[in-house]
Structures are given as structure tokens and as C-alpha cells.
Design an enzyme around this catalytic site. Structure first.
Site, short mmCIF file in Angstrom:
data_model
loop_
_atom_site.label_atom_id
_atom_site.label_comp_id
_atom_site.label_asym_id
_atom_site.label_seq_id
_atom_site.Cartn_x
_atom_site.Cartn_y
_atom_site.Cartn_z
N CYS A 28 33.48 37.12 49.62
CA CYS A 28 32.23 37.83 48.68
C CYS A 28 30.80 37.47 48.02
O CYS A 28 30.23 36.09 48.47
CB CYS A 28 33.09 37.65 46.79
SG CYS A 28 34.53 38.76 47.32
N CYS A 75 39.31 35.05 39.13
CA CYS A 75 38.12 36.23 40.14
C CYS A 75 39.05 36.66 41.00
O CYS A 75 39.33 37.82 41.14
CB CYS A 75 36.87 35.99 40.03
SG CYS A 75 36.02 37.38 40.24
N CYS A 76 39.28 35.27 41.85
CA CYS A 76 39.86 35.86 43.05
C CYS A 76 41.58 35.94 42.75
O CYS A 76 42.15 36.67 43.54
CB CYS A 76 39.88 34.31 43.93
SG CYS A 76 38.41 34.26 44.66
N CYS A 135 40.27 30.77 47.96
CA CYS A 135 41.10 32.48 47.68
C CYS A 135 42.13 32.25 46.38
O CYS A 135 42.56 32.75 45.30
CB CYS A 135 40.52 33.46 48.27
SG CYS A 135 41.93 34.17 48.39
N CYS A 145 29.87 34.22 46.32
CA CYS A 145 30.67 33.36 46.71
C CYS A 145 30.42 32.79 47.99
O CYS A 145 30.98 31.80 48.09
CB CYS A 145 32.32 33.33 45.93
SG CYS A 145 32.05 34.06 44.61
S1 SF4 Z 1 35.26 35.24 46.05
FE1 SF4 Z 1 34.56 35.22 44.28
S2 SF4 Z 1 33.42 37.17 43.76
FE2 SF4 Z 1 35.64 37.43 45.08
S3 SF4 Z 1 37.42 37.12 44.25
FE3 SF4 Z 1 37.01 34.93 44.10
S4 SF4 Z 1 35.57 34.43 43.11
FE4 SF4 Z 1 35.78 36.57 42.96
#
Ligand code: SF4
Length: 233
Positions: A197, A113-114, A224, A200
Site C-alpha cells: 500500500c 490495519c493489515c 501483512c 507503507c
Molecule cells: S500495508 Fe499499510 S495501508 Fe495497507 S493494509 Fe497494511 S498497514 Fe494498512
């Protein structure tokens, strides 16, 4: 000229006072600005460290540009703060990745996701803005994942990374922001110490500054990826 010198970072952290650290940070940015000119760009995450670095950079030259990487999961307070900052500093460009991703990817595969939502737009920012030196708010006192960085780093070929407040303590960042009356993300008033985010990021009482990041996952207190992954092809 910036040099990739090996210095005893730990002794600088404890050996320099606040004023000496501020002067050192300004000198690092000024030296990089002289060397790289418009291809020096500040990465602004809208956290306290980034706004401190942004303020330092603006003292070196009002012409210095920056970029913000945002995601669909940023808290509304951060989004509002981002709009305020961009309205005040139009030389801050915003990058994001709006491609479809699996639901709750941040729970199942937070690294992926990151990678998609943060690292990919950072790579795009560096390419589209013609960056040869990027300036970050990374600090070696922030947690276990940040102790091995240097003030000047060359991780990617053709891209220098400058961490001008690497040796600052968290207290010194707040000291700088208060003394210079720098606006900060309102989430800090709620008790957050490190911002990311919404899914998280938690408020914690853990002494570790980044303990509220990715709690309950293998990434807890981690990164991240923009500081650990290659940013240029
Ligand atoms: S901080 Fe969490 S929601 Fe944001 S990009 Fe990374 S995993 Fe995804």
C-alpha cells in the site's frame, strides 16, 4: 500427491540452477492441481513474484483460478495493473474490505490495519472460492521474516499452502519474467523492489528486498499477516 516433507531449503536455493527451479515449480503446481483440481487457487498480489507464479500456473492449466486482495491504499499504478490483469484473466476474483476504519490506522496500528484490509478479505476469498490449496509467491530469500517457510505447508486445518517459488532468488524471478515477456507492475520501473500500500511502501537502497515495507514502524521489513495468521476458522 503433495507431501509435507522436511527438506534442506537452503541447499536447494543454492544447489539448483534456474531451469531446475522452474521445472520444480511447475511440477509442484501440476501435482497440486492434479490433487485439488478447482479447489486450488493462486493468491495474486500483483507483485513480481505473484505474476511469475500466475504465469507458471497458467502453463499447468489455463483453468486455474486466482484471487487478488486489494485495499483503498493501493497506488494508482497497482490499481490500473489490477484492472488490466482482471480484464485479461476473468478467473481472477478481487476481494477487499471497505468498512470504515480510523484515520491513519496504518501509522498508529499497522498490524490491525493489515488485519482488517488484507487478512480478513483473504479469509473471505478462501471461504467463498472453496479453496483447499492456496498457491503463493512467497520466497525464502526475500528477507528475515521469510526464511522458515516450506514449499508445502499445512498451517490451517483443511487448507494446504503451496509456495512453488520458495527457493527462487530475486534475480531468477526477473529472469523468468523477462524470458517469458510477462507484464509487470510499472512501479518496478520507478525503483520499488517490494510492493504494498502507498503509505507503507518506500523505495530504498537497502540490500534487503523488503526493507521499503512499513519503514519507521515496528513492522519494518515485516509481514501483512496473510502468511503468518490463521486463515480458516
Ligand atoms: S500495508 Fe499499510 S495501508 Fe495497507 S493494509 Fe497494511 S498497514 Fe494498512
Amino acid at each position: 500427491m503433495l507431501e509435507l516433507v522436511e527438506e534442506d531449503i537452503a541447499s536447494l536455493v543454492e544447489g539448483l540452477n534456474f531451469k531446475q527451479k522452474v521445472d520444480r515449480s511447475l511440477a509442484l503446481i501440476a501435482s497440486a492441481w492434479q490433487e485439488f483440481g478447482d479447489s486450488l487457487v493462486v493468491a495474486n498480489s500483483l507483485g513480481k513474484d505473484s505474476v511469475a507464479v500466475w504465469h507458471l500456473a497458467k502453463q499447468v492449466s489455463p483453468a486455474i483460478r486466482g484471487f487478488i486482495v486489494t485495499t483503498r491504499f493501493k497506488p494508482p499504478e497497482t490499481v490500473r495493473f489490477m484492472h488490466e490483469q482482471v480484464a485479461r484473466y476473468p478467473e481472477l476474483k478481487v476481494f477487499h474490505n471497505d468498512q470504515a476504519i480510523p484515520d491513519r490506522l496504518y501509522e498508529t496500528e499497522p498490524d490491525r490495519c493489515c488485519d482488517l484490509l488484507k487478512v480478513a478479505p483473504t479469509r473471505r476469498a478462501i471461504e467463498e472460492m472453496g479453496v483447499r490449496c492456496w498457491v503463493t509467491g512467497l520466497r525464502c530469500t526475500e528477507g528475515r521474516t521469510r526464511v522458515d517457510f516450506r514449499e508445502v505447508e499445512q498451517r490451517d486445518q483443511g487448507l494446504l499452502k503451496l509456495n512453488p517459488i520458495l527457493i527462487w532468488h530475486e534475480r531468477e524471478v526477473w529472469q523468468y519474467l523477462a524470458l517469458n515477456k510477462v507484464d509487470v507492475n510499472p512501479l518496478y520501473a520507478q525503483g520499488y523492489r517490494s510492493l504494498g500500500c502507498s503509505p507503507c511502501t518506500r523505495i530504498t537502497t537497502d540490500p534487503n528486498e523488503r526493507a521499503g515495507r512499513w519503514t519507521g514502524t515496528s513492522k519494518c521489513g515485516g509481514e501483512c499477516g496473510i502468511h503468518t495468521r490463521p486463515l480458516k476458522a
